[in-house]
Design a protein around this motif. Sequence first.
Motif, PDB file in Angstrom:
ATOM      1  N   GLY A   6      -6.158  13.438  16.330  1.00  0.00           N
ATOM      2  CA  GLY A   6      -6.216  13.497  17.778  1.00  0.00           C
ATOM      3  C   GLY A   6      -7.646  13.605  18.261  1.00  0.00           C
ATOM      4  O   GLY A   6      -8.589  13.804  17.486  1.00  0.00           O
ATOM      5  N   THR A   7      -7.828  13.484  19.560  1.00  0.00           N
ATOM      6  CA  THR A   7      -9.172  13.543  20.138  1.00  0.00           C
ATOM      7  C   THR A   7      -9.083  13.835  21.619  1.00  0.00           C
ATOM      8  O   THR A   7      -7.995  13.800  22.221  1.00  0.00           O
ATOM      9  N   ASP A   8     -10.260  14.126  22.204  1.00  0.00           N
ATOM     10  CA  ASP A   8     -10.324  14.402  23.631  1.00  0.00           C
ATOM     11  C   ASP A   8     -10.549  13.109  24.410  1.00  0.00           C
ATOM     12  O   ASP A   8     -11.272  12.204  23.969  1.00  0.00           O
ATOM     13  N   ILE A  22      -2.673  18.528  25.336  1.00  0.00           N
ATOM     14  CA  ILE A  22      -3.278  19.861  25.462  1.00  0.00           C
ATOM     15  C   ILE A  22      -4.350  19.765  26.540  1.00  0.00           C
ATOM     16  O   ILE A  22      -5.369  19.078  26.341  1.00  0.00           O
ATOM     17  N   PRO A  23      -4.106  20.417  27.709  1.00  0.00           N
ATOM     18  CA  PRO A  23      -2.910  21.188  28.087  1.00  0.00           C
ATOM     19  C   PRO A  23      -1.726  20.267  28.389  1.00  0.00           C
ATOM     20  O   PRO A  23      -1.910  19.088  28.693  1.00  0.00           O
ATOM     21  N   ASP A  24      -0.505  20.827  28.310  1.00  0.00           N
ATOM     22  CA  ASP A  24       0.709  20.010  28.459  1.00  0.00           C
ATOM     23  C   ASP A  24       1.142  19.916  29.926  1.00  0.00           C
ATOM     24  O   ASP A  24       2.307  20.132  30.258  1.00  0.00           O
ATOM     25  N   ARG A  25       0.194  19.596  30.759  1.00  0.00           N
ATOM     26  CA  ARG A  25       0.455  19.385  32.187  1.00  0.00           C
ATOM     27  C   ARG A  25      -0.597  18.421  32.696  1.00  0.00           C
ATOM     28  O   ARG A  25      -1.663  18.244  32.087  1.00  0.00           O
ATOM     29  N   PHE A  26      -0.280  17.781  33.824  1.00  0.00           N
ATOM     30  CA  PHE A  26      -1.247  16.867  34.410  1.00  0.00           C
ATOM     31  C   PHE A  26      -2.354  17.659  35.096  1.00  0.00           C
ATOM     32  O   PHE A  26      -2.086  18.630  35.823  1.00  0.00           O
TER      33      PHE A  26
END
Length: 444
Positions: free
Chosen positions: A114-116, A160-164
Amino acid sequence: MTSPQPHGTFPGGTIAGQAQHQGGGETLHQANHHAGHRGRHAGHQARSVAEHVAAVAELLRPLRALNRIEVLPLHEALGRGLVSDVTAPISLPPFANSQMDGYAIRSADVPDGGTDFRVMPPVPAGASPAALGPGMAAPIMTGAMLPEGADAVVPIERAIPDRFLPHTEQAMVKLPAAAPGAFVRYTGSDVRAGETALASGTFLGPAQLGLLAALGISEVAVHKAVTVLLVTTGDEVVEPGQELPAGKIYDSNGTLLEAAMKQAGLQVRRAGIASDNPGELRTLLRTEGGVDLIVTTGGVSKGAYEVVRQAMEDQRVEFLHVAMQPGGPQGIGTFEGRPFLGFPGNPVSCLVSFEMFLRPVLAGLFGTPAPRLPIRARLSRPLTSPEHKHQVRRGTLQPDGTVELQGGESSHLMHALAGSNVLVHVPEGVAALTAGAEVEVWML
């Protein structure tokens, strides 16, 4: 023709499939004598079920004429049959879109761990998004257009985070790796432009009308509904609600067949109860114009007071016996040029006649009603059947896949019919079946 095989099949398919084929547009296997050729008697060899289905199809085939086609808006086409194939004018979906609420990404931008990603402006449904840049993730809603350059969607719950996040220049989100095509609905994955969306003869139910609407089609060419004149005969028959004199019975056939016909998409005109006077019956039939088909109940056997037989003496109508129980005596032909079918007078016999002969032919010729669903079930108890006839019994299909027979073989058992949800087929050539034997049943 070859005798039907045991356990409910004709050569080439199920009983239901055979009946549907006989009603279709292909050349039919002809009956030994066409309806309208008088002189055949019930004492001669009985006609098979398949032969009589073919004869009924030939009788009604002229009703497929071009002047019986109409174009209807979708909201008026429910229950009709398509005249011709419908070709998809667009693809469905018309563009690649997201299957989930999440982030649209380039799958090649994400290493295994994964990555940002920098967060782009969100993509709501109905928007035309900007192209996706390298290292960017676009918040996307279910059904929204996939941005150019994106080939995968990561569901929001995996982020991550699990929201918009609110869109800012500094907004970042960490996302796991995703395979190309993950949670993407590609253009034409349902149907492609130029493909056949619905075939001619398709019954238009809610799902079919919904597909046409999704394709942007607002109206469709369908067969006009067949109009039937329904006549109950017999001096012994009284309308429900009236006083019942000794020796009389209430008319159940009219209500039974009218309901079955309306459920099948027919336009029904009731002519009331005709007496056993042949002249009066002929007068009644002549005065009732504007119908496509005449159906009578009763008066088709060989008794002394068979009013329908007497009324049709100068018409191109044949009275014969079909190798079926119940519903063996049948009349078929034309009354002053109009198609005519004469069903027996016992309630179960007339309904079985409709289900075996008229309903499947209508489905094959006009795409409506939808054919009865044939399934396989196992008998809960043994039965016997006249080996030279196709027997149709009433039954209740149980949750465990067994069928419980309702009532006996008699054709007057309305209470047993009302408690049934299937017709059970025992083909010609079968004299007995044991408990556990597999049979074909039609869902009612």
